[in-house]
Design a protein around this motif. Structure first.
Motif, short mmCIF file in Angstrom:
data_model
loop_
_atom_site.label_atom_id
_atom_site.label_comp_id
_atom_site.label_asym_id
_atom_site.label_seq_id
_atom_site.Cartn_x
_atom_site.Cartn_y
_atom_site.Cartn_z
N MET A 1 41.43 46.91 35.59
CA MET A 1 41.44 47.08 37.04
C MET A 1 40.14 46.53 37.63
O MET A 1 39.08 46.70 37.07
CB MET A 1 41.58 48.56 37.37
N ILE A 2 40.26 45.88 38.76
CA ILE A 2 39.09 45.31 39.43
C ILE A 2 38.44 46.43 40.24
O ILE A 2 39.05 47.03 41.11
CB ILE A 2 39.49 44.13 40.34
N GLU A 3 37.18 46.68 39.96
CA GLU A 3 36.50 47.82 40.57
C GLU A 3 35.86 47.50 41.92
O GLU A 3 35.81 48.35 42.79
CB GLU A 3 35.44 48.34 39.61
N ASN A 4 35.34 46.29 42.10
CA ASN A 4 34.62 46.00 43.33
C ASN A 4 35.21 44.80 44.05
O ASN A 4 34.72 43.68 43.95
CB ASN A 4 33.14 45.78 43.02
N TYR A 5 36.26 45.04 44.80
CA TYR A 5 36.92 43.97 45.53
C TYR A 5 36.00 43.33 46.56
O TYR A 5 36.02 42.13 46.76
CB TYR A 5 38.17 44.50 46.27
N GLU A 6 35.19 44.14 47.24
CA GLU A 6 34.31 43.63 48.28
C GLU A 6 33.35 42.57 47.74
O GLU A 6 33.16 41.52 48.34
CB GLU A 6 33.52 44.76 48.91
N GLU A 7 32.79 42.82 46.56
CA GLU A 7 31.88 41.85 45.96
C GLU A 7 32.61 40.56 45.61
O GLU A 7 32.11 39.46 45.85
CB GLU A 7 31.25 42.45 44.71
N LEU A 8 33.81 40.67 45.06
CA LEU A 8 34.59 39.48 44.72
C LEU A 8 34.93 38.67 45.97
O LEU A 8 34.83 37.44 45.97
CB LEU A 8 35.87 39.87 43.99
N ILE A 9 35.33 39.35 47.02
CA ILE A 9 35.69 38.67 48.26
C ILE A 9 34.47 37.99 48.87
O ILE A 9 34.54 36.84 49.32
CB ILE A 9 36.34 39.65 49.25
N ASP A 10 33.33 38.67 48.85
CA ASP A 10 32.10 38.09 49.41
C ASP A 10 31.68 36.83 48.65
O ASP A 10 31.04 35.94 49.23
CB ASP A 10 30.97 39.11 49.38
N ASN A 11 32.00 36.75 47.36
CA ASN A 11 31.58 35.61 46.55
C ASN A 11 32.58 34.45 46.56
O ASN A 11 32.32 33.42 45.96
CB ASN A 11 31.33 36.05 45.11
N MET A 12 33.71 34.62 47.24
CA MET A 12 34.71 33.55 47.30
C MET A 12 34.28 32.43 48.23
O MET A 12 33.66 32.68 49.26
CB MET A 12 36.04 34.09 47.83
N THR A 13 34.68 31.22 47.86
CA THR A 13 34.50 30.10 48.78
C THR A 13 35.63 30.18 49.81
O THR A 13 36.67 30.82 49.56
CB THR A 13 34.58 28.75 48.05
N PRO A 14 35.47 29.55 50.96
CA PRO A 14 36.56 29.53 51.95
C PRO A 14 37.87 28.98 51.37
O PRO A 14 38.95 29.47 51.67
CB PRO A 14 36.03 28.66 53.07
N ASP A 15 37.78 27.96 50.52
CA ASP A 15 38.99 27.39 49.92
C ASP A 15 39.69 28.39 49.00
O ASP A 15 40.92 28.48 49.00
CB ASP A 15 38.66 26.12 49.14
N GLU A 16 38.92 29.15 48.23
CA GLU A 16 39.51 30.17 47.35
C GLU A 16 40.19 31.25 48.18
O GLU A 16 41.30 31.70 47.86
CB GLU A 16 38.44 30.80 46.46
N ALA A 17 39.54 31.66 49.25
CA ALA A 17 40.12 32.69 50.12
C ALA A 17 41.42 32.20 50.76
O ALA A 17 42.41 32.94 50.80
CB ALA A 17 39.12 33.10 51.19
#
Length: 64
Positions: A1-17
């Motif tokens: 399970m992914i524990e910290n979604y906010e950190e993953l989202i913050d580290n995404m590039t605009p293209d990944e998002a």
């Protein structure tokens, strides 16, 4: 399970998002920030694309 979604989202590039969002499957005609006019335009575009896809001949049949 992914524990910290906010950190993953913050580290995404605009293209990944954008790629993730495009895979989410939201029906844009239901998007809460679209104007009613734009929602109606999208519904019409969807209807016309459905009509054109059902009226085109089946390409998979062998003509010979």
């Amino acid at each position: 399970m992914i524990e910290n979604y906010e950190e993953l989202i913050d580290n995404m590039t605009p293209d990944e998002a954008l790629e993730i969002i495009s895979k989410m499957g939201m029906n844009m005609t239901d998007h809460p920030y679209l104007s009613e006019e734009r929602k109606a335009e999208l519904r019409e575009e969807e209807k016309s694309s459905l009509i054109s896809s059902t009226t085109q001949p089946d390409q998979s049949e062998d003509p010979s």
